[in-house]
Design an enzyme around this catalytic site. Structure first.
Site, mmCIF file in Angstrom:
data_model
loop_
_atom_site.group_PDB
_atom_site.id
_atom_site.type_symbol
_atom_site.label_atom_id
_atom_site.label_comp_id
_atom_site.label_asym_id
_atom_site.label_seq_id
_atom_site.Cartn_x
_atom_site.Cartn_y
_atom_site.Cartn_z
ATOM 1 C CG ASP A 2 36.445 41.083 38.144
ATOM 2 O OD1 ASP A 2 35.896 40.027 37.798
ATOM 3 O OD2 ASP A 2 37.678 41.201 38.294
ATOM 4 C CG ASP B 150 33.676 32.319 41.522
ATOM 5 O OD1 ASP B 150 33.224 31.202 41.853
ATOM 6 O OD2 ASP B 150 33.941 32.621 40.350
ATOM 7 C CB THR C 271 30.294 36.102 40.845
ATOM 8 O OG1 THR C 271 31.156 34.960 40.829
ATOM 9 C CG2 THR C 271 30.956 37.153 41.717
ATOM 10 N N GLY D 208 28.956 34.423 34.922
ATOM 11 C CA GLY D 208 28.326 33.220 35.492
ATOM 12 C C GLY D 208 27.045 33.573 36.244
ATOM 13 N NE ARG E 238 35.689 32.528 37.221
ATOM 14 C CZ ARG E 238 35.531 33.142 36.089
ATOM 15 N NH1 ARG E 238 36.547 33.698 35.488
ATOM 16 N NH2 ARG E 238 34.349 33.204 35.536
ATOM 17 C CG ASP F 136 35.747 36.346 41.894
ATOM 18 O OD1 ASP F 136 34.616 36.880 41.884
ATOM 19 O OD2 ASP F 136 36.218 35.755 40.902
ATOM 20 N NE ARG G 173 31.592 32.968 31.183
ATOM 21 C CZ ARG G 173 31.684 33.321 32.457
ATOM 22 N NH1 ARG G 173 32.147 34.492 32.799
ATOM 23 N NH2 ARG G 173 31.344 32.478 33.408
#
Ligand code: ATP
Length: 322
Positions: free
Chosen positions: A106, A130, A128, A14, A174, A132, A75
């Protein structure tokens, strides 16, 4: 120690605001050190297809304030196969490129790790919204996304107040509740719902009732996308509390826009550090922001489970929203 002369950079997964600042830093710092620097377009897809162009000082002019990524992102399923990974590595070797900087999440790091098996020197930069990724306190784009949520909620609040409603705002992340927690505290949300910790709908509804009895004219609940079906949640809260409850899913708006100053600076620092570690002869490392310092650490640290949510901040949020 291998002397590096040619480096490539790509963005994958993303997009995130601040990625352009990292690209700019990678390009300019490479040129500062008399290295040749190549941009790979469309992530691993573009790498496998050879969409690789040499970058100059001017290639990254006028981008630092722009959201998204000038290198585009994608992707790529082929990258999961040994054949695809070999093709990707060959595209680099055929051009004499020894090292690849991967800006992404990741998943993108796993692709980089695979390329390292073929002898490509790799560095990961966490990009990202996120937040995360394990091994870094912040990822590039997270701060901007939080600011976007805060800005959007301030607009929703006008309607919430005018109609005396409960608004449940779903934010991205997410499986990670960091965007929800940080933005929830920033806007003074009545409740913050995150996937990492359980919550009780009855309690949330009772809190809403107490608030309205005290004269509050609206309530905002921030929910991370990872908690499940938000519409179902809204129905239940409406049932328990009796309040008119509306759902807003902010969606991709959180990924766009100009980066905050924090993300721009983070991108610049991380991009610069990536070149430094390559010049030091390191490989299979990620660049991390830890306690306001930019460090490098093994890439595989990113594959460990993310540390638990900031419990102190979560508890404080609950104490402030009594
Ligand atoms: P975001 O968190 O923004 O989604 P991400 O980097 O985690 O970023 P992914 O979709 O997981 O996003 O991965 C991006 C790309 O990296 C994949 O499309 C694929 O090309 C490559 N990739 C992911 N996992 C692997 C893997 N295990 N082996 C090789 N390549 C991978």
């Amino acid at each position: 120690m291998v002397e590096i002369k040619k480096i490539a950079v790509l963005t994958s997964g993303g997009d995130a605001p601040g990625m352009n600042s990292a690209i700019r830093a990678v390009v300019r710092k490479s040129i500062f050190h008399s290295l040749q620097i190549y941009g790979v377009y469309r992530g691993y897809e573009g790498l496998i297809n050879g969409e690789i162009k040499e970058m100059e000082l001017g290639s990254v002019a006028d981008i630092v304030h722009r959201g998204g990524t000038i290198l585009r992102s994608a992707r790529c399923d082929e990258m999961f196969t040994k054949d695809g990974q070999k093709k990707a590595a060959m595209q680099l070797f055929n051009r004499g490129i020894e090292a690849l900087i991967v800006i992404g999440g990741d998943g993108s790091y796993r692709g980089a790790q695979d390329l390292a098996q073929f002898g490509v020197r790799v560095v990961g930069i966490p990009g990202t919204i996120d937040n995360d990724i394990s091994g870094t306190d912040y990822t590039i784009g997270f701060d901007t996304a939080v600011n976007t949520v805060v800005d959007s909620v301030s607009k929703l609040r006008d309607t919430a107040t005018s109609h005396e409603r409960v608004f449940i705002v779903e934010v991205m992340g997410r499986k990670c509740g960091d965007i929800a927690l940080r933005s929830g505290v920033a806007i003074g949300a009545e409740s913050i719902l995150i996937p990492e910790l359980p919550f009780d709908l009855q309690e949330i509804s009772e809190k809403l009732l107490r608030g309205f009895k005290r004269g509050k004219n609206h309530s905002i609940i921030i929910a991370a996308e990872g908690i499940g079906d938000i519409r179902d949640l809204a129905r239940k809260i409406e049932e328990y509390s009796g309040f008119d409850t509306r759902v807003t899913i902010l969606g991709h708006i959180q990924r766009g826009g100009a980066p905050s100053a924090f993300d721009s600076v983070l991108g610049a620092r991380m991009g610069g550090k990536a070149i430094e570690v390559l010049l030091e002869g390191k490989s299979e490392v990620m660049i991390s922001f830890i306690k306001n310092d930019i460090i490098d650490r093994p890439l595989k640290d990113a594959f460990k489970p993310k540390p638990p949510i900031d419990r102190k901040l979560y508890n404080l949020a609950n104490e402030l929203a009594i």
